[in-house]
Each structure stands twice: as C-alpha cells, then as structure tokens.
Scaffold this motif. Structure first.
Motif, PDB file in Angstrom:
ATOM      1  N   CYS A 101       0.809  -1.192  -0.271  1.00 37.24           N
ATOM      2  CA  CYS A 101      -0.122   0.106  -0.059  1.00 37.24           C
ATOM      3  C   CYS A 101       0.771   1.199  -0.005  1.00 37.24           C
ATOM      4  N   PHE A 102       0.343   2.175  -0.692  1.00 39.57           N
ATOM      5  CA  PHE A 102       1.012   3.642  -0.771  1.00 39.57           C
ATOM      6  C   PHE A 102       0.103   4.643  -0.536  1.00 39.57           C
ATOM      7  N   SER A 103       0.530   5.688   0.415  1.00 36.63           N
ATOM      8  CA  SER A 103      -0.696   6.576   0.706  1.00 36.63           C
ATOM      9  C   SER A 103       0.255   7.665   0.893  1.00 36.63           C
ATOM     10  N   VAL A 104      -0.634   8.931   0.814  1.00 37.48           N
ATOM     11  CA  VAL A 104      -0.267  10.409   0.866  1.00 37.48           C
ATOM     12  C   VAL A 104      -1.266  11.007   1.668  1.00 37.48           C
ATOM     13  N   MET A 105      -0.712  11.827   2.623  1.00 36.58           N
ATOM     14  CA  MET A 105      -1.681  12.649   3.555  1.00 36.58           C
ATOM     15  C   MET A 105      -1.336  14.319   3.510  1.00 36.58           C
ATOM     16  N   GLY A 106      -2.062  15.205   3.056  1.00 39.78           N
ATOM     17  CA  GLY A 106      -1.772  16.626   3.204  1.00 39.78           C
ATOM     18  C   GLY A 106      -3.173  17.368   3.402  1.00 39.78           C
ATOM     19  N   SER A 107      -2.895  18.734   3.537  1.00 40.04           N
ATOM     20  CA  SER A 107      -3.998  19.630   3.969  1.00 40.04           C
ATOM     21  C   SER A 107      -3.978  20.665   2.832  1.00 40.04           C
ATOM     22  N   PRO A 108      -5.007  20.660   1.860  1.00 37.21           N
ATOM     23  CA  PRO A 108      -5.099  21.731   0.879  1.00 37.21           C
ATOM     24  C   PRO A 108      -5.593  23.122   1.495  1.00 37.21           C
ATOM     25  N   SER A 109      -6.168  23.154   2.758  1.00 35.62           N
ATOM     26  CA  SER A 109      -6.395  24.129   3.310  1.00 35.62           C
ATOM     27  C   SER A 109      -6.254  24.098   4.960  1.00 35.62           C
ATOM     28  N   ARG A 110      -6.349  25.017   5.668  1.00 38.58           N
ATOM     29  CA  ARG A 110      -6.159  25.072   7.297  1.00 38.58           C
ATOM     30  C   ARG A 110      -7.139  24.100   7.829  1.00 38.58           C
ATOM     31  N   ASN A 111      -8.121  24.020   7.532  1.00 39.90           N
ATOM     32  CA  ASN A 111      -9.250  23.155   8.169  1.00 39.90           C
ATOM     33  C   ASN A 111      -9.784  21.969   7.266  1.00 39.90           C
ATOM     34  N   HIS A 125      -8.205  18.061   5.553  1.00 43.40           N
ATOM     35  CA  HIS A 125      -7.080  17.263   5.456  1.00 43.40           C
ATOM     36  C   HIS A 125      -7.664  16.132   4.450  1.00 43.40           C
ATOM     37  N   LEU A 126      -6.817  15.578   3.521  1.00 35.28           N
ATOM     38  CA  LEU A 126      -6.983  14.868   2.442  1.00 35.28           C
ATOM     39  C   LEU A 126      -6.000  13.539   2.584  1.00 35.28           C
ATOM     40  N   THR A 127      -6.541  12.553   2.512  1.00 38.36           N
ATOM     41  CA  THR A 127      -5.681  11.124   2.449  1.00 38.36           C
ATOM     42  C   THR A 127      -5.949  10.393   1.107  1.00 38.36           C
ATOM     43  N   ILE A 128      -5.195  10.034   0.372  1.00 36.59           N
ATOM     44  CA  ILE A 128      -5.236   9.337  -0.852  1.00 36.59           C
ATOM     45  C   ILE A 128      -4.300   8.145  -0.749  1.00 36.59           C
ATOM     46  N   SER A 129      -4.994   6.905  -1.066  1.00 35.63           N
ATOM     47  CA  SER A 129      -4.017   5.597  -0.942  1.00 35.63           C
ATOM     48  C   SER A 129      -4.520   4.655  -1.977  1.00 35.63           C
ATOM     49  N   CYS A 130      -3.457   3.751  -2.568  1.00 38.88           N
ATOM     50  CA  CYS A 130      -3.668   2.869  -3.714  1.00 38.88           C
ATOM     51  C   CYS A 130      -2.970   1.561  -2.914  1.00 38.88           C
ATOM     52  N   SER A 131      -3.466   0.433  -3.131  1.00 36.53           N
ATOM     53  CA  SER A 131      -2.821  -0.757  -2.769  1.00 36.53           C
ATOM     54  C   SER A 131      -3.365  -2.057  -3.599  1.00 36.53           C
ATOM     55  N   ARG A 132      -2.564  -3.129  -3.606  1.00 35.62           N
ATOM     56  CA  ARG A 132      -2.595  -4.361  -4.192  1.00 35.62           C
ATOM     57  C   ARG A 132      -2.549  -5.491  -3.165  1.00 35.62           C
ATOM     58  N   THR A 133      -3.350  -6.602  -3.645  1.00 37.26           N
ATOM     59  CA  THR A 133      -3.429  -7.540  -2.837  1.00 37.26           C
ATOM     60  C   THR A 133      -3.270  -9.038  -3.768  1.00 37.26           C
ATOM     61  N   LEU A 134      -2.425  -9.967  -3.414  1.00 34.40           N
ATOM     62  CA  LEU A 134      -2.483 -11.379  -4.232  1.00 34.40           C
ATOM     63  C   LEU A 134      -1.926 -12.315  -3.495  1.00 34.40           C
ATOM     64  N   PRO A 135      -2.410 -13.730  -3.575  1.00 37.50           N
ATOM     65  CA  PRO A 135      -1.672 -14.459  -3.177  1.00 37.50           C
ATOM     66  C   PRO A 135      -0.332 -14.890  -3.428  1.00 37.50           C
ATOM     67  N   ALA A 136       0.369 -15.484  -2.367  1.00 38.45           N
ATOM     68  CA  ALA A 136       1.870 -15.682  -2.521  1.00 38.45           C
ATOM     69  C   ALA A 136       2.452 -17.007  -2.330  1.00 38.45           C
ATOM     70  N   GLY A 137       1.493 -18.084  -2.733  1.00 42.32           N
ATOM     71  CA  GLY A 137       2.016 -19.352  -2.811  1.00 42.32           C
ATOM     72  C   GLY A 137       1.060 -20.076  -1.588  1.00 42.32           C
ATOM     73  N   ARG A 138       0.905 -21.411  -2.090  1.00 38.34           N
ATOM     74  CA  ARG A 138       0.035 -22.422  -1.107  1.00 38.34           C
ATOM     75  C   ARG A 138       0.879 -23.600  -0.992  1.00 38.34           C
ATOM     76  N   ASN A 139       0.681 -24.221   0.192  1.00 42.92           N
ATOM     77  CA  ASN A 139       1.187 -25.658   0.384  1.00 42.92           C
ATOM     78  C   ASN A 139      -0.147 -26.440   0.931  1.00 42.92           C
ATOM     79  N   ALA A 140      -0.007 -27.458   0.141  1.00 50.37           N
ATOM     80  CA  ALA A 140      -1.183 -28.399   0.473  1.00 50.37           C
ATOM     81  C   ALA A 140      -0.938 -29.004   1.688  1.00 50.37           C
ATOM     82  N   ALA A 141      -1.943 -29.247   2.558  1.00 51.59           N
ATOM     83  CA  ALA A 141      -2.020 -29.715   3.693  1.00 51.59           C
ATOM     84  C   ALA A 141      -2.741 -31.176   3.862  1.00 51.59           C
TER      85      ALA A 141
END
Length: 453
Positions: free
Chosen positions: A179-189, A191-207
């Motif tokens: 995930c990557f996110s940025v937080m800022g304040s366009p004005s004094r009152n 607050h803005l937060t923008i984020s993007c993320s990705r999720t994927l499986p990283a391998g399985r082991n049969a039990a």
C-alpha cells in the motif's frame, strides 16, 4: 524457521530501540472476546451454522517515541451446511492461534514500523511479517508519505460431502499486500488522504490429499476528505476495489478436478458523515452508497468420488453465474457521558439492498456431444431492508475499563416477485403437519477489559 524465529525476536527490538531519552512511559493491557452468530437453522431435514468466535490478549508499551505491541489471539470461523435430501454437504472452518510482536519508532521526520507473526493451524506453523515506513513533513500542504508491505498467513480447512463419501481440503499459505498513501492539507481546516494498494496470493502448500490453488489480483483505490468547521467535522470517503482474473482450482494429488473462475469484478463504496461533539457527547450521522458485481463460471468432475470411467460419461457439471447489487445505508451513532464512571454508545444502521443473481448449470452428454439437465434461474428477491441496532456501555472502574457491546441485525422486509398460483385446496385430515424449523442469527456480542498504567 530458525531464521524467522531470529527475526521474530530481534525485529521488534530493533524497531523500538530508544533513539531519544524520555521519561514518558505508558502500558495498556487489553483482553477482548467476541461471538458473532450470523445464521443458525435446525429442521428435520437440514442444519445450517455460520458463526465466528475470537479471543485475544494485547499489550501496548510506549516510551517516548517508541512503541512495542504484543498480541496473542485465537480465531474460529465455521460454515456448516447439511441437507439430508441433497447429495452435497459442506463444513468449512478456520481455527488457529495468531502471535504478533512488533514495534514502531521515529527518527526525526522518519517513522518505521515492523511486525513479525506466527499462525498455528492444525499443528502447522506459518510465519508472516509486516513493515511500513512513513516520512513526515512540516509544511501545511503535505503532511506525510507512507509505504506498507505485508506477507500474512491464511490457512484454512474444509470438508465436502458427496453422496455418502467425503473429502477434506487443507492449505497453508500467504497473502501479499502492499500500500502507498499520501496525506496533506489543501487548506487549514481540510485534510486529504489518498491511498492505493494491491493484494494477491503468494503461494500455497497443500496440507491434505485434496487442496486448492487460488489466483487473483485485487487492486484498491481510496480517498478520505475531512473538513472541520468549529465543533463539526465533515468526512467524505470513496473506495474502489477491482478484481482481475480470479480463479480457484480444486486439486487431488496435484491434479485439477474442478475450478471456479470469476472476474472481472468490482466494488465501489462512498460515505458522507457529519460529527458534532460537545462536552459530554459525540453525535455522528453517516449516509453511504455501494454497488458491485462479478461474473463467475466453474466446472466440477466427480472422479475424486467415482472412477475415471464413470466421470467421462456422468456426473460432470458446468455452471456460470452473475451477481450484482446496489446498496444504500444510513447510520446514526451517539456517544454520551452518563457519569464519571460510565459512557454509553448506541447506534442504528439501515441497509437498503437491491440484489441481482442469475445462474445456469448443465451437464454434458457422452463425450460432450450435447448437454442435459439444464437449469437456469434468477433470484426472485427484489429488495431487502435490513437494520442493525447496537449498544455499548463502558464502565470506568479505577484503572480498569469494562465494555460490553451488543449488535443485532434485524431483517425488516424482503420484497419478492411471486408467481401466480392456483388456490390451494384445504388440507385433508391425513395431510402431515408442517415440520418445525428453528431459525435465528445476526447477533454479535463482545466483552473487553482494559487496564492502563
């Protein structure tokens, strides 16, 4: 495993190694337990259970700009369905212990957080880790930039019954997220937060002899805008999730005997809230909208249960489905200080859901020359009203806080398009009585005890 245990021991210590001398020290202990019964049904020919249980113990230690966290929890989830009139049945469960140790520290404008974890499931230990770094800025326009990475464990087990035979699935593996996110304040009152993320499986082991292999790619984009005006806070959130080319393959000794494919799919959510606070209360009103959909297809062969020759001529099944929905919701929440030793929080949430479900199943004829047993239908549910009512009193007993949360989902109305039917004749004296059915669910209960030093 030895290298991971070394990481588990030294990563939190390295992260929280004091960088600045400080006399400020705080310790908080939290014991939490919850039970959520989503649905329970008992009838003469069918039983259904969907429930989740959790118990955890957490310690937060803070000294200056350094924080150490310890968490030990047990999670149980079960989805069980058994119908005596059907040849199919299932019992899906996840149950295990999760140990997490981590720390967070700051060096000037840099902040680093690390977590190491171990999940114990049916005697198998699966390690995991999380790491995030944040850069803090002093100017008003840009507050911080944050990057996060996690490799979490996700084992589970399941059993499926076909006629009088059954098989058990079991897997252990990882889910990779960044995930990557940025937080800022366009004005004094503002607050803005923008984020993007990705999720994927990283391998399985049969039990077990039977296992599964999941393949998917989930992307998420989110934003939150907050505006403060005197004693009122306004918030607007947006979130968009996209699933590309998801697939779940069912395996027997490494060979595929069925699959379920989905995608592309999406889920969009947005909310607008107003929070008004006073000396002894906080009142929040939230309205939201969500919509989403996905298309799926699948195939199941019967050779894990029957011979290969039989599966060539009978019992193979194909299917496809599409699911979509639109949802509106309104929530009103009130937190009130009743006395020095007691606070009360209560909320009411309404959902209005419009679902659309269509599906089709069929079987091939011998050597796939044609089809048979074609079933095609769509859900007759047109609109669902659903309420959630919740209360949570918090008792302040010296250095100990005790809270009890109770939430109940209440279905209010389900509109359906019912086909016209001929008048039903009066039952004869020999007509058997309707069998008794017990149904309930939608209940969430949580108890938490915390102590701060």
């Amino acid at each position: 495993m030895k290298q991971f245990l070394f990481l588990l021991y030294f990563l939190p210590a390295a992260v929280i190694c004091p960088q600045q001398a400080s006399d400020t020290t705080a310790v908080r202990y939290v014991l939490h337990s919850s039970f959520f019964e989503l649905y329970h049904e008992r009838a003469a020919d069918q039983s259904v259970d969907i429930l989740q249980k959790n118990i955890s113990f957490k310690v937060d230690y803070t000294k200056g700009q350094n924080t150490f966290n310890f968490l030990l929890e047990r999670n149980d989830f079960r989805l069980s369905w058994l119908n005596k009139k059907s040849t199919f049945g299932s019992d899906v469960s996840t149950a295990g212990y999760n140990l997490r140790m981590g720390g967070q520290s700051s060096w000037g404008m840099f902040q680093l957080k690390g977590v190491a974890s171990v999940y114990s499931h049916e005697g198998t230990l699966t390690p995991g880790c999380e790491i995030s770094t944040q850069i803090l800025f002093s100017n008003e326009l840009l507050h911080s930039i944050k990057g996060e990475y996690s490799l979490s464990n996700s084992p589970y087990s399941a059993s499926v019954r076909f006629e009088n035979d059954g098989i058990s699935f079991g897997n252990s593996g990882y889910v990779e997220s960044s995930c990557f996110s940025v937080m800022g304040s366009p004005s004094r009152n503002m607050h803005l937060t923008i984020s993007c993320s990705r999720t994927l499986p990283a391998g399985r082991n049969a039990a077990n002899e039977f296992s599964y292999q999941d393949k998917y790619y989930l992307q998420q984009y989110a934003s939150q805008l907050e505006y403060r005006l005197k004693g009122t806070v306004y918030k607007h959130t947006m979130e968009y999730n996209a699933v590309d080319g998801s697939e779940l393959d069912m395996l027997n000794a490494g060979l595929t005997f069925g699959y379920l494919a989905g995608g592309p799919g999406h889920l969009f959510q947005t909310t607008l809230s107003q929070e008004v606070s006073g000396p002894a209360f906080v009142h929040t009103t939230t309205i939201g909208y969500a919509e989403g959909g996905i298309k799926m297809s699948g195939e199941v062969e019967s050779w894990p249960f029957t011979s290969v020759i039989q599966s060539m001529v009978v019992n193979r099944m194909y299917g496809k489905a599409s699911v979509s929905f639109h949802s509106f919701n309104v929530q009103v929440n009130r937190q009130q200080r009743l006395a020095k030793w007691c606070d009360l929080s209560a909320h009411v949430l309404w959902y209005g859901i419009t679902p659309t479900i269509e599906y089709k199943t069929w079987q091939p004829l011998f050597l796939v020359f044609g089809v048979k047993n074609v079933n095609q239908a769509h859900s007759d549910i047109r609109f669902i009203h659903l309420f959630r009512i919740g209360v949570e009193p918090v008792f302040h007993l010296g250095v100990v806080d005790l809270s009890v949360a109770l939430n109940q989902y209440v279905p209010i109305l389900v509109k359906q398009s019912m086909p016209e039917q001929a008048a039903t004749p009066a039952p004869s004296p020999t007509t058997p009585k309707a069998q008794k059915k017990v149904q309930h669910g939608g209940t969430y209960i949580a108890i938490q005890i915390s102590r701060a030093l």
